[in-house]
Design a protein around this motif. Sequence first.
Motif, mmCIF file in Angstrom:
data_model
loop_
_atom_site.group_PDB
_atom_site.id
_atom_site.type_symbol
_atom_site.label_atom_id
_atom_site.label_comp_id
_atom_site.label_asym_id
_atom_site.label_seq_id
_atom_site.Cartn_x
_atom_site.Cartn_y
_atom_site.Cartn_z
ATOM 1 N N ASN A 6 0.877 -1.197 0.031
ATOM 2 C CA ASN A 6 -0.091 -0.027 0.035
ATOM 3 C C ASN A 6 0.874 1.169 0.105
ATOM 4 O OD1 ASN A 6 1.081 -0.283 2.573
ATOM 5 N ND2 ASN A 6 -1.119 0.207 3.321
ATOM 6 N N GLU A 7 2.288 1.065 -0.002
ATOM 7 C CA GLU A 7 3.175 2.353 -0.057
ATOM 8 C C GLU A 7 3.905 2.605 -1.238
ATOM 9 O OE1 GLU A 7 6.026 1.435 2.944
ATOM 10 O OE2 GLU A 7 4.602 1.864 4.499
ATOM 11 N N ILE A 8 3.246 1.782 -2.276
ATOM 12 C CA ILE A 8 3.891 2.077 -3.811
ATOM 13 C C ILE A 8 3.166 3.320 -4.384
ATOM 14 C CG2 ILE A 8 3.869 0.920 -5.977
ATOM 15 C CD1 ILE A 8 3.713 -1.920 -4.552
ATOM 16 N N ARG A 9 3.828 4.091 -5.083
ATOM 17 C CA ARG A 9 3.748 5.224 -5.656
ATOM 18 C C ARG A 9 4.307 5.474 -6.952
ATOM 19 N NH1 ARG A 9 0.651 4.925 -2.150
ATOM 20 N NH2 ARG A 9 0.677 5.974 -0.175
ATOM 21 N N PRO A 10 3.444 6.400 -7.735
ATOM 22 C CA PRO A 10 4.122 6.463 -8.960
ATOM 23 C C PRO A 10 5.559 7.062 -8.933
ATOM 24 C CG PRO A 10 1.977 7.304 -8.773
ATOM 25 C CD PRO A 10 2.324 6.811 -7.716
ATOM 26 N N GLY A 11 6.441 6.455 -9.786
ATOM 27 C CA GLY A 11 7.805 7.288 -9.741
ATOM 28 C C GLY A 11 8.795 5.974 -9.035
ATOM 29 N N ASN A 12 8.154 5.341 -8.202
ATOM 30 C CA ASN A 12 9.056 4.205 -7.522
ATOM 31 C C ASN A 12 9.642 3.210 -8.364
ATOM 32 O OD1 ASN A 12 8.006 5.254 -5.083
ATOM 33 N ND2 ASN A 12 7.319 3.632 -4.253
ATOM 34 N N VAL A 13 10.812 2.696 -8.081
ATOM 35 C CA VAL A 13 11.274 1.645 -8.981
ATOM 36 C C VAL A 13 11.338 0.337 -8.111
ATOM 37 C CG1 VAL A 13 13.206 0.878 -10.347
ATOM 38 C CG2 VAL A 13 12.751 3.439 -10.410
ATOM 39 N N LEU A 14 10.684 -0.790 -8.935
ATOM 40 C CA LEU A 14 10.490 -1.838 -7.989
ATOM 41 C C LEU A 14 11.397 -3.001 -8.460
ATOM 42 C CD1 LEU A 14 6.623 -1.721 -7.254
ATOM 43 C CD2 LEU A 14 8.519 -0.649 -5.814
ATOM 44 N N GLU A 15 11.691 -3.905 -7.628
ATOM 45 C CA GLU A 15 12.220 -4.984 -8.322
ATOM 46 C C GLU A 15 11.240 -6.228 -7.889
ATOM 47 O OE1 GLU A 15 16.229 -8.475 -7.573
ATOM 48 O OE2 GLU A 15 16.354 -6.206 -6.790
ATOM 49 N N TRP A 21 11.091 -2.438 -12.607
ATOM 50 C CA TRP A 21 9.732 -1.890 -13.030
ATOM 51 C C TRP A 21 9.683 -0.612 -12.513
ATOM 52 C CZ3 TRP A 21 6.948 -4.855 -16.473
ATOM 53 C CH2 TRP A 21 7.387 -6.088 -16.217
ATOM 54 N N ALA A 22 9.433 0.411 -13.240
ATOM 55 C CA ALA A 22 8.873 1.635 -12.823
ATOM 56 C C ALA A 22 7.473 1.698 -12.688
ATOM 57 C CB ALA A 22 9.496 2.781 -14.054
ATOM 58 N N VAL A 23 7.051 2.530 -11.605
ATOM 59 C CA VAL A 23 5.595 2.348 -11.371
ATOM 60 C C VAL A 23 5.084 3.668 -12.069
ATOM 61 C CG1 VAL A 23 3.840 2.810 -9.552
ATOM 62 C CG2 VAL A 23 5.931 1.418 -9.195
ATOM 63 N N VAL A 24 4.134 3.429 -12.732
ATOM 64 C CA VAL A 24 3.514 4.369 -13.972
ATOM 65 C C VAL A 24 2.050 4.835 -13.063
ATOM 66 C CG1 VAL A 24 2.286 5.121 -16.186
ATOM 67 C CG2 VAL A 24 4.206 3.352 -15.814
ATOM 68 N N LYS A 25 1.276 4.055 -12.523
ATOM 69 C CA LYS A 25 -0.044 4.504 -12.130
ATOM 70 C C LYS A 25 -0.351 3.563 -10.798
ATOM 71 C CE LYS A 25 -2.864 4.888 -15.699
ATOM 72 N NZ LYS A 25 -3.784 5.121 -16.300
ATOM 73 N N THR A 26 -0.866 4.116 -9.905
ATOM 74 C CA THR A 26 -1.470 3.219 -8.667
ATOM 75 C C THR A 26 -2.852 3.571 -8.353
ATOM 76 O OG1 THR A 26 -0.733 4.753 -6.981
ATOM 77 C CG2 THR A 26 0.907 3.169 -7.713
#
Length: 187
Positions: A6-15, A21-26
């Motif tokens: 629930n803390e994932i935001r647009p702009g974050n980079v995740l493994e 992966w770059a987060v585009v939308k949440t």
Amino acid sequence: MKINGNEIRPGNVLEHNGGLWAVVKTNAVKPGKGGAFNQVEMKNLIDGTKLNERFRASETVERIRLEQKDFQFLYEQGEALVFMDLESYEQLELQKDFVGDRRAFLQDGMMVTVELYDERPIGIALPDHVTLAIAEADPVVKGQTAASSYKPAILENGVRIMVPPFISSGERVVVDTNELTYLRRAD
């Protein structure tokens, strides 16, 4: 660094699933039945594929911090663009398609920011604005007001943009490199 779903935001980079992966939308979803989740749209930083994934608040994912380094553009060599790290003076070669359409805006000595993950380049950011001369512009149509419409023009680097009617060939203008649009006359 581990973060909850629930803390994932647009702009974050995740493994995730072995990729970056770059987060585009949440979109936080709270259904009437069952637990809340975060619907996340991501783009793969290596191959550009997209993925929609649901993360529950209880799930954790690895958030990656990318290293950002400033490089200076030196020259073009075949299919490669050569940049120099100003701290170590090491040279970095990137393929033209890595920079994409915006490579036309690269100018000798221009400073760019390269995003690195494990010393491997995965992204590049050019300055938001560049100043270029108009190589070719249609003449002003008599009776046309400045607010009514824009006309096509070709910049010195060959890129075609729309400019106000009062702009003529030879003038220097400021262009947005992200949107490829005219901003204003250069001072």
